[in-house]
Design a protein around this motif. Sequence first.
Motif, PDB file in Angstrom:
ATOM      1  N   VAL A   1       0.839  -1.192   0.000  1.00 41.68           N
ATOM      2  CA  VAL A   1       0.000   0.000   0.000  1.00 41.68           C
ATOM      3  C   VAL A   1       0.876   1.245   0.000  1.00 41.68           C
ATOM      4  N   LEU A   2       0.721   2.073  -1.024  1.00 46.74           N
ATOM      5  CA  LEU A   2       1.423   3.347  -1.061  1.00 46.74           C
ATOM      6  C   LEU A   2       0.688   4.340  -0.184  1.00 46.74           C
ATOM      7  N   MET A   3       1.420   4.947   0.745  1.00 42.72           N
ATOM      8  CA  MET A   3       0.839   5.913   1.676  1.00 42.72           C
ATOM      9  C   MET A   3       1.284   7.318   1.267  1.00 42.72           C
ATOM     10  N   VAL A   4       0.354   8.138   0.842  1.00 42.07           N
ATOM     11  CA  VAL A   4       0.643   9.515   0.435  1.00 42.07           C
ATOM     12  C   VAL A   4       0.226  10.437   1.576  1.00 42.07           C
ATOM     13  N   GLY A   5       1.178  11.223   2.070  1.00 40.37           N
ATOM     14  CA  GLY A   5       0.935  12.019   3.272  1.00 40.37           C
ATOM     15  C   GLY A   5       1.335  11.271   4.524  1.00 40.37           C
ATOM     16  N   ALA A   6       2.227  10.299   4.377  1.00 37.69           N
ATOM     17  CA  ALA A   6       2.542   9.350   5.451  1.00 37.69           C
ATOM     18  C   ALA A   6       3.211   9.976   6.657  1.00 37.69           C
ATOM     19  N   THR A   7       3.905  11.090   6.490  1.00 39.87           N
ATOM     20  CA  THR A   7       4.595  11.691   7.632  1.00 39.87           C
ATOM     21  C   THR A   7       3.735  12.707   8.375  1.00 39.87           C
ATOM     22  N   GLY A   8       2.525  12.954   7.903  1.00 34.78           N
ATOM     23  CA  GLY A   8       1.608  13.822   8.611  1.00 34.78           C
ATOM     24  C   GLY A   8       1.023  13.110   9.822  1.00 34.78           C
ATOM     25  N   SER A   9       0.307  13.833  10.654  1.00 35.98           N
ATOM     26  CA  SER A   9      -0.218  13.246  11.896  1.00 35.98           C
ATOM     27  C   SER A   9      -1.198  12.108  11.606  1.00 35.98           C
ATOM     28  N   ILE A  10      -2.092  12.295  10.658  1.00 34.54           N
ATOM     29  CA  ILE A  10      -3.016  11.221  10.299  1.00 34.54           C
ATOM     30  C   ILE A  10      -2.304  10.169   9.473  1.00 34.54           C
ATOM     31  N   GLY A  11      -1.397  10.595   8.613  1.00 30.23           N
ATOM     32  CA  GLY A  11      -0.651   9.649   7.792  1.00 30.23           C
ATOM     33  C   GLY A  11       0.127   8.642   8.614  1.00 30.23           C
ATOM     34  N   GLN A  12       0.800   9.096   9.673  1.00 33.00           N
ATOM     35  CA  GLN A  12       1.556   8.173  10.519  1.00 33.00           C
ATOM     36  C   GLN A  12       0.634   7.158  11.191  1.00 33.00           C
ATOM     37  N   LEU A  13      -0.511   7.612  11.658  1.00 32.46           N
ATOM     38  CA  LEU A  13      -1.465   6.693  12.272  1.00 32.46           C
ATOM     39  C   LEU A  13      -2.012   5.701  11.256  1.00 32.46           C
ATOM     40  N   THR A  14      -2.168   6.145  10.022  1.00 34.98           N
ATOM     41  CA  THR A  14      -2.677   5.267   8.971  1.00 34.98           C
ATOM     42  C   THR A  14      -1.640   4.207   8.612  1.00 34.98           C
ATOM     43  N   VAL A  15      -0.374   4.588   8.597  1.00 35.55           N
ATOM     44  CA  VAL A  15       0.695   3.608   8.374  1.00 35.55           C
ATOM     45  C   VAL A  15       0.636   2.513   9.429  1.00 35.55           C
ATOM     46  N   ARG A  16       0.502   2.899  10.689  1.00 35.93           N
ATOM     47  CA  ARG A  16       0.465   1.911  11.778  1.00 35.93           C
ATOM     48  C   ARG A  16      -0.789   1.043  11.690  1.00 35.93           C
ATOM     49  N   ALA A  17      -1.914   1.646  11.318  1.00 36.62           N
ATOM     50  CA  ALA A  17      -3.136   0.859  11.161  1.00 36.62           C
ATOM     51  C   ALA A  17      -2.978  -0.166  10.041  1.00 36.62           C
ATOM     52  N   ALA A  18      -2.341   0.246   8.954  1.00 37.64           N
ATOM     53  CA  ALA A  18      -2.107  -0.685   7.844  1.00 37.64           C
ATOM     54  C   ALA A  18      -1.238  -1.855   8.290  1.00 37.64           C
ATOM     55  N   GLN A  19      -0.215  -1.565   9.073  1.00 37.62           N
ATOM     56  CA  GLN A  19       0.656  -2.637   9.568  1.00 37.62           C
ATOM     57  C   GLN A  19      -0.109  -3.592  10.474  1.00 37.62           C
TER      58      GLN A  19
END
Length: 292
Positions: free
Chosen positions: A43-61
Amino acid sequence: MLFPARTEAPAPADLRLATLTAGSTHLTDEDLTMSQYQNITDVLMVGATGSIGQLTVRAAQRHGLRPRALVRDLRRAERLLPDVELAEGDLEDPASLQRAVRGADAIILTHGSGGDSRSDARAHVDYGGVLNILQALDGARPRVALMTSIYATRSDIPGATPWKRRSERLLRASGLPCTIVRPGWFDHAGPTQRRLVLEQGGTADGGIARDQIAETLVRSLLTETALGKTFELIATEGDEPSDWAELFGTLKSDESGSLDGVLDPADLLVEAEPRTLRADLEAIRSLRGSSG
């Protein structure tokens, strides 16, 4: 930032409302293997270093996905996301996006122009970023979850602009399998407000916690009943959802071929848009045709 409390207006009769009141945040083995059934891994995460983006990365994991973060600053990203694959690129540099999108089974976009002081930042980032990602796909057809705003279709809200709505139109024009999430006011939800409310019609207002947005975006990729849906997302008093298929399933699907979400207000007519924006839509449509 915390915003002042808002008084919710009564929902109009034709407003679609989906709520779940009971549940748990416990992740079962079924949760962790949902991606296997959806054929989604990378999954490509666009905006991954933003506050919501970081949480979305962890949710994906947590859901067994393998995130790849699109970042401009590799050194900063290594600090924020030390265990995540990084792809260097810039949403305003189309050539830099081709490697990032390659091989992605899905894309989650949580980017935004909030920290950009340029007067045209929303056009270049909120809208232009989606345009450039879609063009970089070069015929590939990943599943997409796009985060926009609860005010995406509102012209009566001070400071609201149509650029996020225009970005939604690009995604629908692409014909890609997608879900569009319009979250309410970030962090304007208390610790006991864990009951998710999904509305359609563009009149919703309210708050949502950032982790709730992240979880909803990831779940939308892994739940078939979320496919082809556009909705506003807020939280009220109550428990976490326990049946995501039911939660998404009560919503209406966007109409086939329509550039707007179901029940969206019939304003901002496409034929009245600037010629350049209409050309962008046609260009995205042509990419859809060339990819079969």
